[in-house]
Design a protein around this motif. Structure first.
Motif, short mmCIF file in Angstrom:
data_model
loop_
_atom_site.label_atom_id
_atom_site.label_comp_id
_atom_site.label_asym_id
_atom_site.label_seq_id
_atom_site.Cartn_x
_atom_site.Cartn_y
_atom_site.Cartn_z
N UNK A 233 0.82 -1.22 0.00
CA UNK A 233 0.00 0.00 0.00
C UNK A 233 0.85 1.26 0.00
N UNK A 234 2.01 1.22 0.64
CA UNK A 234 2.89 2.40 0.61
C UNK A 234 3.19 2.85 -0.82
N UNK A 235 3.35 1.89 -1.71
CA UNK A 235 3.70 2.21 -3.10
C UNK A 235 2.49 2.62 -3.94
N UNK A 236 1.26 2.39 -3.41
CA UNK A 236 0.05 2.64 -4.19
C UNK A 236 -0.82 3.77 -3.65
N UNK A 237 -0.68 4.07 -2.38
CA UNK A 237 -1.53 5.07 -1.71
C UNK A 237 -1.20 6.45 -2.25
N UNK A 238 -2.17 7.10 -2.94
CA UNK A 238 -1.89 8.31 -3.70
C UNK A 238 -2.91 9.40 -3.42
N UNK A 239 -2.49 10.64 -3.71
CA UNK A 239 -3.40 11.78 -3.60
C UNK A 239 -4.36 11.80 -4.78
N UNK A 240 -5.58 12.27 -4.52
CA UNK A 240 -6.56 12.48 -5.58
C UNK A 240 -6.30 13.86 -6.18
N UNK A 241 -5.57 13.90 -7.27
CA UNK A 241 -5.13 15.17 -7.85
C UNK A 241 -6.27 15.93 -8.52
N UNK A 242 -7.41 15.29 -8.74
CA UNK A 242 -8.55 15.94 -9.38
C UNK A 242 -9.47 16.63 -8.39
N UNK B 225 -8.40 19.54 -3.40
CA UNK B 225 -8.07 19.64 -1.98
C UNK B 225 -7.20 18.44 -1.61
N UNK B 226 -6.70 18.43 -0.36
CA UNK B 226 -5.87 17.32 0.10
C UNK B 226 -6.75 16.13 0.46
N UNK B 227 -6.97 15.26 -0.50
CA UNK B 227 -7.79 14.06 -0.29
C UNK B 227 -7.08 12.86 -0.93
N UNK B 228 -6.74 11.83 -0.14
CA UNK B 228 -6.17 10.63 -0.76
C UNK B 228 -7.25 9.84 -1.49
N UNK B 229 -6.86 9.10 -2.51
CA UNK B 229 -7.77 8.20 -3.19
C UNK B 229 -8.15 7.08 -2.24
N UNK B 230 -9.45 6.78 -2.16
CA UNK B 230 -9.93 5.75 -1.25
C UNK B 230 -9.72 4.36 -1.82
N UNK B 231 -8.49 4.05 -2.09
CA UNK B 231 -8.07 2.71 -2.52
C UNK B 231 -6.72 2.44 -1.90
N UNK B 232 -6.44 1.17 -1.67
CA UNK B 232 -5.13 0.79 -1.12
C UNK B 232 -4.79 1.60 0.12
N UNK B 233 -5.80 1.72 1.02
CA UNK B 233 -5.61 2.61 2.17
C UNK B 233 -5.94 1.96 3.51
N UNK B 234 -6.08 0.65 3.55
CA UNK B 234 -6.55 0.00 4.78
C UNK B 234 -5.42 -0.19 5.79
N UNK B 235 -4.29 -0.68 5.36
CA UNK B 235 -3.12 -0.70 6.24
C UNK B 235 -2.63 0.71 6.51
N UNK B 236 -2.77 1.59 5.52
CA UNK B 236 -2.42 2.99 5.72
C UNK B 236 -3.26 3.61 6.84
N UNK B 237 -4.54 3.25 6.87
CA UNK B 237 -5.42 3.80 7.90
C UNK B 237 -5.09 3.23 9.27
#
Length: 415
Positions: A366-375, A378-390
């Motif tokens: 997930x570290x390699x996939x957890x990304x910002x939603x550039x569209x 605002x500062x919002x990460x994409x709600x994917x690959x974020x479970x271990x991140x959370x």
């Protein structure tokens, strides 16, 4: 305690209100890099202005929380004021300070603007001035309510913040419109703090990367982009072998349709190690698990270790109740401020205070996939690959809270 030297921008921040060039200005805005000296000079200038200009006035000093405000502003400020002859009487339980200087006595109320409901705390007051520390971290409703309270003739507004996303309301409504709002705008860099050594400047440059480097080191209002944690390095942060730990904690991000991720953390010599993890995806496995089945996995993850607490996603009410019902573990609800949590994790990674065992493949993935939603704008990460991140973010936020903002993160918050 006296200040030995000040930069030109620090002197301007302290004394602008007495300069005839700025007699028509109603406000001052200071932004820029961390550790650039803007907070101390601004808070001292605010109190000096208030004490020279008013007697019997009421003022507000605001931070994201009263706890952070005391740590970042009040604790460093009071010894300096006393050394300059101020009489300081602090009423901690009532969150105000009475300051007397040159025969004038004024009251300074302390407020926290952490959420939309905070605006009601300051509503109805009549203020002669307001100082907002970390204004970009406060909701717009709180800031505007505080400004609306400044109805006394001669009142002024003082803003201090680190940069955020360029779509942020404060950047667009105040910094870009500083002239039309009759506000003095002062941008700080680390070079504007004469007390900051070159070695400390280099330390901060090593600490941050990506978006946070642009904002906290370069002082730019930069859009978030790319992976959320570009400072993560498998070479630096992943380890093998065993670690002897003095304390254990488990963090949990719970899901039914989405994956569940639990991390076992151990503390050793000031570093927290993710020793093992449990990551279950019903989509990947083809079958869902019940609360009891997840609890069984939690017990297996804990083994016979003495777990000090289980930190759980606050929305997982049924799983929290399941843990409590079994009576083995102490369970606490996690703090779920995403952006604040990401900042804290970034600092911990930059300081190499988090390590991950090579067997924890899902968090590494997930570290390699957890990304910002550039569209999003605002500062919002994409709600994917974020479970271990959370689950990691919950863990870091709780440890920070446990230690009263903690030496673990002191580098990121000290001024």
């Amino acid at each position: 305690m006296r200040i030995s030297s000040l930069s030109a921008k620090q002197k301007l921040t302290m004394n602008w209100w007495s300069d005839t060039h700025y007699k028509d200005h109603d406000a001052i805005i200071c932004d820029g890099a961390v550790r650039s000296g803007k907070t101390l000079s601004m808070s001292l200038g605010f109190v000096l202005w208030a004490s020279y200009s008013f007697n019997g006035g009421s003022f507000a000093i605001c931070g994201k929380t009263v706890t952070s405000l005391r740590r970042n502003v009040i604790t460093p400020l009071l010894p300096i004021l006393r050394s300059y002859g101020f009489i300081c009487i602090e009423k901690v339980s009532r969150s105000y300070i009475d300051l007397t200087f040159l025969g004038n006595t004024n009251r300074f109320y302390l407020f926290g603007g952490k959420d939309e409901g905070s605006a009601s705390l300051i509503q109805g007051m009549t203020l002669s001035g307001v100082f907002l520390d970390e204004a970009a971290l406060m909701p717009r409703s709180f800031v505007e309510q505080a400004l609306a309270r400044c109805s006394v003739s001669g009142s002024k507004m003082w803003f201090n913040c680190n940069p955020d996303n360029p779509a942020h309301w404060f950047y667009n409504e105040w910094i870009k419109k500083a002239k039309e709002k009759h506000a003095l705008y002062v941008h700080f860099t680390m070079d504007d703090n004469p007390s900051l050594s070159e070695s400390l400047k280099e330390r901060y440059k090593r600490l941050y990367s990506g978006t946070f480097y642009e904002r906290f080191v370069l002082g730019k209002w930069t859009a978030s982009q790319g992976v959320v944690y570009p400072m993560f390095s498998e070479k630096k942060h992943v380890y093998s072998g065993d670690v002897q730990c003095e304390k254990y904690v488990i963090s949990c991000d719970y899901g039914t349709v989405n994956p569940s991720s639990f991390g076992l953390w151990g503390l050793s010599n000031g570093v927290w190690y993710r020793l093992k993890e449990y990551y279950y995806s019903s989509k990947r496995e083809g079958i869902s698990r019940t609360d009891e089945e997840h609890y069984t996995a939690l017990e297996q993850l804990a083994g016979d270790r003495d777990i000090s607490k289980i930190i759980v996603d606050p929305s997982a009410a049924s799983f929290i109740e399941c843990i409590r019902r079994h009576g083995r573990f102490r369970v606490v609800k996690a703090e779920n401020d995403v952006i604040s949590g990401i900042r804290n994790v970034s600092t911990a990674l930059g300081e190499n205070r988090l390590r991950f065992h090579e067997s924890c493949r899902d968090i590494i993935r997930e570290f390699h996939l957890y990304s910002w939603n550039e569209k999003s704008g605002t500062d919002v990460p994409i709600k994917e690959n974020d479970h271990a991140m959370d689950d990691m973010r919950y863990f870091v936020a709780d440890i920070m809270k446990d230690r009263g903002e903690d030496e673990f993160f002191a580098l990121s918050v000290s001024r």
